[in-house]
Design a protein around this motif. Sequence first.
Motif, PDB file in Angstrom:
ATOM      1  N   LEU A 104     -13.440 -22.133  -2.347  1.00 38.09           N
ATOM      2  CA  LEU A 104     -12.136 -22.052  -2.015  1.00 38.09           C
ATOM      3  C   LEU A 104     -11.760 -21.922  -0.314  1.00 38.09           C
ATOM      4  CD1 LEU A 104      -9.075 -22.034  -2.691  1.00 38.09           C
ATOM      5  CD2 LEU A 104      -9.121 -19.605  -2.629  1.00 38.09           C
ATOM      6  N   GLY A 105     -12.568 -20.954   0.507  1.00 39.20           N
ATOM      7  CA  GLY A 105     -12.540 -20.973   1.605  1.00 39.20           C
ATOM      8  C   GLY A 105     -13.031 -22.109   2.641  1.00 39.20           C
ATOM      9  N   LEU A 106     -13.952 -22.690   2.097  1.00 39.07           N
ATOM     10  CA  LEU A 106     -14.674 -23.932   2.756  1.00 39.07           C
ATOM     11  C   LEU A 106     -13.729 -25.206   2.596  1.00 39.07           C
ATOM     12  CD1 LEU A 106     -18.327 -23.431   1.850  1.00 39.07           C
ATOM     13  CD2 LEU A 106     -17.323 -23.150   4.167  1.00 39.07           C
ATOM     14  N   THR A 107     -13.009 -25.167   1.419  1.00 43.14           N
ATOM     15  CA  THR A 107     -12.272 -26.195   0.997  1.00 43.14           C
ATOM     16  C   THR A 107     -10.794 -26.100   2.051  1.00 43.14           C
ATOM     17  OG1 THR A 107     -12.724 -26.483  -1.170  1.00 43.14           O
ATOM     18  CG2 THR A 107     -10.904 -27.348  -0.776  1.00 43.14           C
ATOM     19  N   VAL A 108     -10.259 -25.018   1.977  1.00 44.01           N
ATOM     20  CA  VAL A 108      -8.877 -24.568   2.631  1.00 44.01           C
ATOM     21  C   VAL A 108      -9.177 -24.899   4.338  1.00 44.01           C
ATOM     22  CG1 VAL A 108      -7.267 -22.871   3.568  1.00 44.01           C
ATOM     23  CG2 VAL A 108      -8.132 -22.903   1.107  1.00 44.01           C
ATOM     24  N   PHE A 109     -10.064 -24.592   4.836  1.00 46.39           N
ATOM     25  CA  PHE A 109     -10.361 -24.757   6.216  1.00 46.39           C
ATOM     26  C   PHE A 109     -11.210 -25.771   6.691  1.00 46.39           C
ATOM     27  CE2 PHE A 109      -9.575 -20.071   5.515  1.00 46.39           C
ATOM     28  CZ  PHE A 109      -8.507 -20.059   6.400  1.00 46.39           C
ATOM     29  N   TRP A 110     -11.441 -26.839   6.036  1.00 41.19           N
ATOM     30  CA  TRP A 110     -12.077 -28.079   6.081  1.00 41.19           C
ATOM     31  C   TRP A 110     -11.875 -28.660   7.572  1.00 41.19           C
ATOM     32  CZ3 TRP A 110     -10.973 -32.922   6.874  1.00 41.19           C
ATOM     33  CH2 TRP A 110      -9.575 -33.434   6.343  1.00 41.19           C
ATOM     34  N   PRO A 111     -10.743 -28.736   8.001  1.00 37.81           N
ATOM     35  CA  PRO A 111     -10.608 -29.593   9.126  1.00 37.81           C
ATOM     36  C   PRO A 111     -11.183 -28.756  10.466  1.00 37.81           C
ATOM     37  CG  PRO A 111      -8.565 -29.497   8.067  1.00 37.81           C
ATOM     38  CD  PRO A 111      -9.377 -28.560   7.304  1.00 37.81           C
ATOM     39  N   ILE A 112     -10.897 -27.277  10.177  1.00 43.00           N
ATOM     40  CA  ILE A 112     -11.669 -26.566  11.408  1.00 43.00           C
ATOM     41  C   ILE A 112     -12.890 -26.572  11.357  1.00 43.00           C
ATOM     42  CG2 ILE A 112     -11.413 -24.137  12.131  1.00 43.00           C
ATOM     43  CD1 ILE A 112      -8.816 -23.872  10.984  1.00 43.00           C
TER      44      ILE A 112
END
Length: 58
Positions: free
Chosen positions: A33-41
């Motif tokens: 979830l965390g890696l998906t939510v913050f993918w642009p950063i």
Amino acid sequence: MQAIPVVLLLVYLFGAWKFWRGFRNTNFMQNRLGLTVFWPILLVSRSYRTNFRKALKG
């Protein structure tokens, strides 16, 4: 000018969806979830970019 935020949101959602669906093809084991939510950063990281490409291809 009003279309720009909509287009950016669609690109963000598309990238998140593709990463979520292809997560099993990456070297990551947890925190999906965390890696998906913050993918642009996280694209700043070379390792993450490599795994992101794997997820998009899968």
